[in-house]
Design an enzyme around this catalytic site. Structure first.
Site, PDB file in Angstrom:
ATOM      1  N   GLU A 113       0.855  -1.192   0.000  1.00 50.78           N
ATOM      2  CA  GLU A 113       0.000   0.000   0.000  1.00 50.78           C
ATOM      3  C   GLU A 113       0.880   1.227   0.000  1.00 50.78           C
ATOM      4  OE1 GLU A 113      -2.357  -0.259   3.557  1.00 50.78           O
ATOM      5  OE2 GLU A 113      -2.956  -2.307   3.086  1.00 50.78           O
ATOM      6  N   LYS A 312      10.358   3.896   3.442  1.00 47.77           N
ATOM      7  CA  LYS A 312      10.206   5.333   3.209  1.00 47.77           C
ATOM      8  C   LYS A 312      10.991   5.752   1.980  1.00 47.77           C
ATOM      9  CE  LYS A 312       9.411   7.805   6.860  1.00 47.77           C
ATOM     10  NZ  LYS A 312       8.939   8.577   7.738  1.00 47.77           N
ATOM     11  N   CYS A 406      21.955  45.993   7.335  1.00 50.20           N
ATOM     12  CA  CYS A 406      20.583  45.562   7.048  1.00 50.20           C
ATOM     13  C   CYS A 406      20.222  45.903   5.599  1.00 50.20           C
ATOM     14  CB  CYS A 406      19.624  46.251   8.011  1.00 50.20           C
ATOM     15  SG  CYS A 406      17.903  45.892   7.635  1.00 50.20           S
TER      16      CYS A 406
HETATM   17  S1  IVH Z   1      -1.018   0.438   8.791  1.00 52.33           S
HETATM   18  C1  IVH Z   1      -0.672  -1.754  12.810  1.00 52.33           C
HETATM   19  N1  IVH Z   1      -1.087   1.484   6.385  1.00 52.33           N
HETATM   20  O1  IVH Z   1       1.988   5.415   9.031  1.00 52.33           O
HETATM   21  C2  IVH Z   1      -0.469  -1.040  11.524  1.00 52.33           C
HETATM   22  N2  IVH Z   1      -0.336   2.861   8.172  1.00 52.33           N
HETATM   23  O2  IVH Z   1       4.451   4.945  10.694  1.00 52.33           O
HETATM   24  C3  IVH Z   1      -1.255   0.181  11.408  1.00 52.33           C
HETATM   25  N3  IVH Z   1       0.204   5.159   7.499  1.00 52.33           N
HETATM   26  O3  IVH Z   1       0.569   5.519  12.224  1.00 52.33           O
HETATM   27  C4  IVH Z   1      -0.814   1.120  10.375  1.00 52.33           C
HETATM   28  N4  IVH Z   1      -0.290   4.929   5.371  1.00 52.33           N
HETATM   29  O4  IVH Z   1      -0.575   6.846  10.375  1.00 52.33           O
HETATM   30  C5  IVH Z   1      -0.789   1.689   7.690  1.00 52.33           C
HETATM   31  N5  IVH Z   1      -1.252   2.276   4.209  1.00 52.33           N
HETATM   32  C6  IVH Z   1      -0.968   2.486   5.492  1.00 52.33           C
HETATM   33  C7  IVH Z   1      -0.504   3.742   5.971  1.00 52.33           C
HETATM   34  C8  IVH Z   1      -0.189   3.872   7.318  1.00 52.33           C
HETATM   35  C9  IVH Z   1       0.132   5.772   6.305  1.00 52.33           C
HETATM   36  C10 IVH Z   1       0.693   5.832   8.714  1.00 52.33           C
HETATM   37  C11 IVH Z   1      -0.138   5.585   9.932  1.00 52.33           C
HETATM   38  C12 IVH Z   1       0.812   5.014  10.951  1.00 52.33           C
HETATM   39  C13 IVH Z   1       2.144   5.424  10.427  1.00 52.33           C
HETATM   40  C14 IVH Z   1       3.195   4.438  10.861  1.00 52.33           C
END
Ligand code: IVH
Length: 667
Positions: A113, A312, A406
């Protein structure tokens, strides 16, 4: 219309509006025009007004938000909200895959994702209705922001189809790029500070106290995780497909199942470049094991799941030439160097300027005019120079010397050894500093004069105003002579300036912009002395008798009123009729009944507002505190009080009193 007919019509309208909402905001396939939608909404609101017995908090009419100011209550999550392990490297992803394979017995799939860059939210649905929306907070407890979340049109208030009777769904609230740009443009025009990036803007919006304002901002929400006892499938991906059928905005378009880590890497590669053209920001890819059974086998560490990881993307960099360095002088006189670059494309925008922070930064990079430099866009809008390409440096280049004077008023710059920035000490003569004080003077919390930054600049350039006192001498004819100044805006401005003459003394004192005199100190000074005249006559020692006023503040006040220009300005303001003394209802001492007593006020109240309650505490000699401690005498709790505050009060044995108890105290 009789009651039962009204009820039928209300239910029908709600059902239709929910359906059209979903078609428009989730599926992007509207069937009716905005006008038709608005007509239906109006009819619903009118019927609900006429038949309040049918009011339902999950009615689509509730999305318009409310002007009520409510403090957010802290609530415990039904399931802890974990974060994810992070990596920037492919090797570490391969390690992750090995670890998964060691534990998982049998064939499995990953789900890839995008990692959406917004604010995590957890939504609780009971019997198909949205009952609660909570921010991540510390993972255990978060802020209950339900009222604000309800204004987000892509979040269904009522579900369709067959769904579990109780579950949580999690996702990310974000501002699409377009909405963000538009919002920042509007803020710029109205002289408000712009948001650094869509994430900050979304976070700021979600925490607004006024949900009607939230409703005006184009927030959106992608959902990516289900938690509950009776999920619709034993698999994550398939469960989300079902959730899309119930009405949620599931980003299936940006999700893909992968059989192995090679396929995961392909997904990453694709989006590393593909992300630049997306209508929203993403900072990586999230990889999850699809089977809930295997997720359970893998389990969690103390903080993160072992069945998922975030890859990332590296911040994008570009190489370009540094053409020149210019300098900006801020409202406080701080001087910031700005790099002017050969335009280069970076993360979908053309970059022409980058910040160089201060002289230390220039020195440590040893950046020189004509150098080839690397620029990077972090989370901020303004990119920064991260390195110099020394190999391509021209042999004749010379070190860059920081500015001596300045750029706005030519005064020699100064630098405090303990601070990084150079500053212009010409506080009263340097144009951006003067304009900065005027801008502060007109803000809502100060004199509340409706004037844009650009207009202040225009008036200043035309020498119509040179300080805050001049605002009260501005004439209608002077305004209409200006470029782009219509009669109506001229009248509005004059009226707004005129109205500000009624602004109470405490705010006038704050508006003067005396260094270190913020709203609270202004209030305390005003209440202690009662008039500006007395404050002007007070010695530093006398000023220091005021609660919270120490040497630094007292020194600054004395210095302000000793300055000849300020004396003239204050005289000018006085003769224009500004409030320089406390008015009857502003003066405190209604009584000293609460002398020595401290209060923490929490929740919202039915009869009078929280602010009025707080004022009443002070007017009767009491003190307001923001946190409950052993020294607190009373916790004054209204509707939806902060649960932590109640707990603490109980732990310290502090009486928790109601609005009515408080009125009793004053009798
Ligand atoms: S899953 C237990 N899926 O990234 C797993 N998180 O660094 C729950 N985030 O706090 C998170 N896109 O705010 C998940 N496709 C995605 C995401 C995602 C952004 C954020 C989320 C989380 C943070 C973790």
């Amino acid at each position: 219309m009789d009651q039962s007919k009204a009820q039928d019509r209300i239910l029908k309208l709600r059902e239709d509006l929910n359906r059209h909402n979903h078609l428009y905001y989730v599926l992007n396939q509207p069937l009716i025009t905005d006008f038709e939608f608005d007509q239906m909404m109006r009819e619903l609101i009118n019927l609900e007004k006429g038949f309040p017995e049918f009011i339902d908090l999950n009615s689509p009419s509730q999305r318009v938000g409310s002007d009520l100011n409510l403090e957010f209550a802290q609530v415990k999550h039904n399931y802890p909200m974990m974060s994810l392990g992070n990596t920037y490297s492919r090797e570490e992803l391969e390690d992750f895959d090995l670890r998964v394979r060691k534990v998982v017995t049998g064939e499995f799939e990953y789900v890839c994702e995008l990692k959406y860059d917004g604010i995590a939210i957890s939504l609780t649905y009971i019997n198909g209705k949205l009952v609660r929306s909570v921010t991540r907070g510390d993972g255990e407890r978060g802020d209950d922001v339900t009222r604000n979340v309800k204004t987000i049109k892509s979040i269904p208030l009522k579900l369709t189809g067959s769904f579990p009777s109780e579950f949580d769904i999690r996702g990310e609230i974000f501002l699409p790029r377009e909405g963000f740009d538009k919002m920042n443009r509007q803020r710029e025009e109205s002289g408000e500070q712009v948001f650094a990036n869509p994430r900050n803007a979304a976070a700021g919006t979600l925490k607004l106290q006024n949900s009607a304002m939230v409703a005006k901002r184009p927030l959106d929400c992608f959902l990516y995780y289900l938690a509950g006892n009776a999920l619709p499938s034993p698999y994550h991906y398939e469960s989300l497909v079902k959730a899309a059928e119930w009405g949620f905005k599931i980003p299936l378009k940006y999700m893909k199942k992968a059989e192995n880590i090679e396929e995961v890497l392909k997904f990453i590669e694709y989006w590393d470049t593909g992300r630049k053209t997306l209508p929203f920001e993403t900072d990586g890819v999230v990889i999850k094991v699809n089977s809930y059974e295997f997720q359970k086998q893998l389990g969690y560490t103390a903080k993160i799941p072992r069945w998922a990881i975030a890859y990332k993307f590296k911040a994008e960099q570009a190489r370009t030439r540094l053409n020149s360095i210019s300098f900006q002088v801020g409202r406080t006189g701080a001087v910031t160097p700005v790099a002017n670059l050969e335009p280069v494309s970076l993360s979908g925008t053309v970059v022409k300027r980058a910040t160089l922070h201060n002289s230390d930064q220039i020195q440590s990079l040893d950046v020189r005019i004509g150098d080839w430099v690397y620029v990077e866009k972090g989370g901020e809008i303004i990119p920064k120079i991260i390195a110099v390409d020394l190999n391509s440096r021209d042999a004749t280049s010379v070190s860059f010397n920081f500015l001596q004077n300045c750029p706005e008023c030519n005064t020699p710059l100064m630098k405090n050894p303990e601070e990084a920035a150079h500053y212009c000490p010409n506080t009263y003569g340097c144009p951006p500093q003067i304009k900065g004080r005027i801008e502060h003077f007109v803000t809502r919390k100060a004199m509340d004069i409706s004037i844009a930054e650009a207009t202040i600049d225009q008036l200043f350039r035309h020498k119509i105003i040179a300080n805050i006192a001049d605002l009260y001498k501005v004439e209608y004819m002077q305004l209409v002579m200006l470029e782009r100044f219509a009669e109506k805006s001229a009248n509005n401005l004059i009226e707004s300036i005129e109205n500000s003459k009624n602004v109470p003394f405490t705010r006038v004192l704050y508006a003067l912009g005396i260094r270190f005199v913020g709203e609270t100190v202004a209030k305390k000074l005003a209440r202690h002395f009662g008039s500006l005249e007395k404050i002007m006559l007070a010695s530093a020692e006398e000023l220091m008798n005021v609660d919270e006023v120490g040497e630094r503040i007292a020194g600054s006040v004395v210095e302000y009123f000793n300055h000849p220009l300020n004396k003239v300005i204050v005289e000018g303001l006085k003769s224009s009729g500004l409030q320089f003394t406390m008015r009857e209802n502003e003066t405190l001492s209604l009584s000293q009944k609460l002398l020595g007593k401290s209060f923490v006020v929490t929740g919202s109240f039915e009869k009078i507002s929280r602010d009025e309650l707080k004022a009443s505490i002070e007017q009767n000699g009491g003190k307001n505190l923001s946190t409950v401690s052993s020294g607190t005498n009373y916790l004054l709790a209204g509707i939806k009080p902060g649960p932590d505050k109640i707990k603490k009060a109980e732990a310290f044995g502090i009486p928790v009193i109601s609005e009515d108890d408080f009125t009793e105290l004053l009798k």
